[in-house]
Design a protein around this motif. Structure first.
Motif, PDB file in Angstrom:
ATOM      1  N   UNK A  46      11.388  63.789  84.869  1.00 45.20           N
ATOM      2  CA  UNK A  46      12.789  63.709  84.462  1.00 45.20           C
ATOM      3  C   UNK A  46      13.587  64.683  85.305  1.00 45.20           C
ATOM      4  N   UNK A  47      14.884  64.398  85.436  1.00 44.10           N
ATOM      5  CA  UNK A  47      15.762  65.361  86.090  1.00 44.10           C
ATOM      6  C   UNK A  47      17.107  65.364  85.400  1.00 44.10           C
ATOM      7  N   UNK A  48      17.851  66.440  85.653  1.00 44.31           N
ATOM      8  CA  UNK A  48      19.186  66.591  85.085  1.00 44.31           C
ATOM      9  C   UNK A  48      20.051  67.294  86.112  1.00 44.31           C
ATOM     10  N   UNK A  49      21.298  66.817  86.254  1.00 43.28           N
ATOM     11  CA  UNK A  49      22.170  67.497  87.201  1.00 43.28           C
ATOM     12  C   UNK A  49      23.123  68.429  86.471  1.00 43.28           C
ATOM     13  N   UNK A  50      23.928  69.114  87.223  1.00 35.09           N
ATOM     14  CA  UNK A  50      24.791  70.144  86.640  1.00 35.09           C
ATOM     15  C   UNK A  50      25.825  69.563  85.690  1.00 35.09           C
ATOM     16  N   UNK A  51      26.067  68.247  85.792  1.00 34.01           N
ATOM     17  CA  UNK A  51      27.009  67.593  84.880  1.00 34.01           C
ATOM     18  C   UNK A  51      26.325  67.008  83.649  1.00 34.01           C
TER      19      UNK A  51
END
Length: 120
Positions: A46-51
């Motif tokens: 999984x990944x998540x960005x700054x937004x």
């Protein structure tokens, strides 16, 4: 340079839960979790960005939740309903560049890894 330190791995029985954490030493644009089982290629979890936009591998959708605390530069992975196929070394990765993706080769910074073992 960004340093990443993971914690929270361990051994659990099938059906159980674990929560991984990754503390970053500074700002990152994108952070992700990857895993590598013995004899297998590293794969994106999984990944998540700054937004706050997230993406999950099909194998973990509905069971894992990625989140972050931007104020503390900390990434989390809540893992529920674990099974033996989730057994692997889990790595935290990060980018400063404006890019997020599932290809591990696209990440510039890596933690040392934390082992997750699920017994049936």
């Amino acid at each position: 340079q960004v340093q990443l330190v993971e914690s929270g791995g361990g051994s659990v029985q099938a059906g159980g839960s674990l929560r991984l954490s990754c503390a970053a030493s500074g700002y990152t644009y994108c952070m992700g979790w990857f895993r590598q089982a013995s004899g297998k290629e590293r794969e994106g979890v999984a990944y998540i960005d700054t937004n706050g936009r997230t993406n999950y591998a099909d194998s973990v959708k509905g069971r894992f939740t990625i989140s972050n605390d931007n104020a503390k530069n900390t990434l989390f992975l809540q893992m529920n309903s674990l099974n033996s196929e989730d057994t692997a070394m889990y790595y935290c990765a990060a980018n400063l560049r404006w890019w997020c993706g599932t290809n591990w080769r696209g990440y510039d910074y890596w933690g040392q890894g934390t082992q997750v073992t699920v017994s049936s």
